[in-house]
Enzyme design. Sequence first.
Site, PDB file in Angstrom:
ATOM      1  N   PRO A 260       2.614  10.877   6.959  1.00 46.44           N
ATOM      2  CA  PRO A 260       3.017  12.085   6.226  1.00 46.44           C
ATOM      3  C   PRO A 260       3.214  11.777   4.748  1.00 46.44           C
ATOM      4  O   PRO A 260       4.226  11.198   4.350  1.00 46.44           O
ATOM      5  CB  PRO A 260       4.328  12.488   6.907  1.00 46.44           C
ATOM      6  N   ASP A 431       5.065   7.455   1.859  1.00 43.32           N
ATOM      7  CA  ASP A 431       5.147   7.647   3.305  1.00 43.32           C
ATOM      8  C   ASP A 431       6.540   8.205   3.622  1.00 43.32           C
ATOM      9  O   ASP A 431       7.538   7.481   3.527  1.00 43.32           O
ATOM     10  CB  ASP A 431       4.913   6.305   4.007  1.00 43.32           C
ATOM     11  N   HIS A 432       6.586   9.472   4.013  1.00 41.43           N
ATOM     12  CA  HIS A 432       7.883  10.135   4.219  1.00 41.43           C
ATOM     13  C   HIS A 432       8.626   9.572   5.432  1.00 41.43           C
ATOM     14  O   HIS A 432       9.834   9.782   5.571  1.00 41.43           O
ATOM     15  CB  HIS A 432       7.669  11.644   4.389  1.00 41.43           C
ATOM     16  N   ARG A 433       7.949   8.857   6.312  1.00 36.93           N
ATOM     17  CA  ARG A 433       8.638   8.247   7.445  1.00 36.93           C
ATOM     18  C   ARG A 433       9.582   7.147   6.980  1.00 36.93           C
ATOM     19  O   ARG A 433      10.642   6.928   7.572  1.00 36.93           O
ATOM     20  CB  ARG A 433       7.628   7.665   8.441  1.00 36.93           C
ATOM     21  N   ALA A 434       9.177   6.443   5.924  1.00 37.78           N
ATOM     22  CA  ALA A 434       9.948   5.289   5.462  1.00 37.78           C
ATOM     23  C   ALA A 434      10.847   5.613   4.282  1.00 37.78           C
ATOM     24  O   ALA A 434      11.917   5.004   4.125  1.00 37.78           O
ATOM     25  CB  ALA A 434       8.998   4.148   5.097  1.00 37.78           C
TER      26      ALA A 434
END
Length: 459
Positions: A260, A431-434
Amino acid sequence: MAVVVRMPSVLAGATEAAIAHWLVSPGDRVSVGMPLAEIETEKALVEYAAEEAGVVGRLVLGEGDTAEIGEPIAVLLVAGETDADAEMALGLPGPSAAVAPGAPVVAPDSAASTGPGSATAPSAAPETNVHALPGGRIFASPLVRKLAGQRGIDLTGLAGTGPHGRIVRRDLERYLAAGPGASAVHASVSAVAPAAGPSAPLSETAPGREAERAPVRESALEAAQTEGDGTTPAGETLIPHTPMRRAIARRLTESKATVPHFYLTAECVVDELLALRARVNETSPVKVSVNDFVIAAVAAAFGDVPEANVTWTDEGLLQHRHVDISIAVATDSGLVTPVLRGVEGMRLSAIARESVDLARRARDRKLRQHEIEGGSFAVSNLGMYGTAEFSAIINPPQSGILAVGAARQQPVVVDGALAVATVMRCTLSVDHRAIDGALAARWLAAFSARMENPLAAVI
């Protein structure tokens, strides 16, 4: 006992590789750790060393030949062993059944074995360059058999140009490059092959023979797979995909589909940076580029905001102790991203020196395996092409990439007054996950501050 040397997995995720250069010849004695060959992967040229000692008995692949990971590429012999032992190690027929290179194969002919008084002599049997093994099995590489199966191609009538008449990938590519006419002839030959034996020849005047003489088109097999029917529209040219281009397409498609992305853009006033660069280059033996300052500012920003130096894993966030930055390098084959390691501890001159060296060897396909793997962040600079602003795609498993545009003069407001300044637009892909938005914004603010106060970033 003879040892089969197999195509190594020199790059994570690679399914095949090619022999770029052999560094040994048949008869050479090798020891453990001695370089055998330069193996070309999708992104690099890697030197492969012997894992066992012996004498080179056979080189199965020629320079430029491609094979799947794990396929035989050479055979090492021990004292007292002969070429027959190499044949046995490869699972080939013994010397009595093998065909010497360039010699025709005599096809099995039922009429030749009808008993005494038969008018048909063995020497009258049809001949071809195809290397058929006892029992009618075709002598072809596993990769060729796999690709032929995918395309529905019968290999019976194909001529092999590999070692001892082996059908290799270039032979299949030559056949496909000949187009639909050759396919039709080959289909008819295959249909009658059982009656005449597995090595029934093609007609000397058939298009199939023209296929043997046709120039090999680079990656024609991939081109045919893309085209479907092996043809291109009139007036248009199909440029076959290189392995590197396929790798880039696969990785970036996976990135956009699974990571994402979100984007933040900053405008950095770089007049002071450009002035400092000019002063440094007046005395420095190593010329420093604007991109070297960018890399130094990236490393300094991670020092200011260390919690952003992370990458996503399924088990948890991986916190990095060092700043390892991939630098995007454009090559004739596509984009390569070698890694500068430990940038947080490097002087500006060291960044400049190593960046130039990595870029040069990336273009020459001479990078080593460890130089193209890892890294937690990347920098892509298109400013030298005049690009004002762009957004880059993250290269997994990295958590971000900074897209750097051109430095241009534009109007700015300083203390309520209009002025002219040199401004560089930098877009951060995250990276929106991290990394969450607020953390990414803090990092970008720290980067901008380092760019606008460059002396603090390089001392």
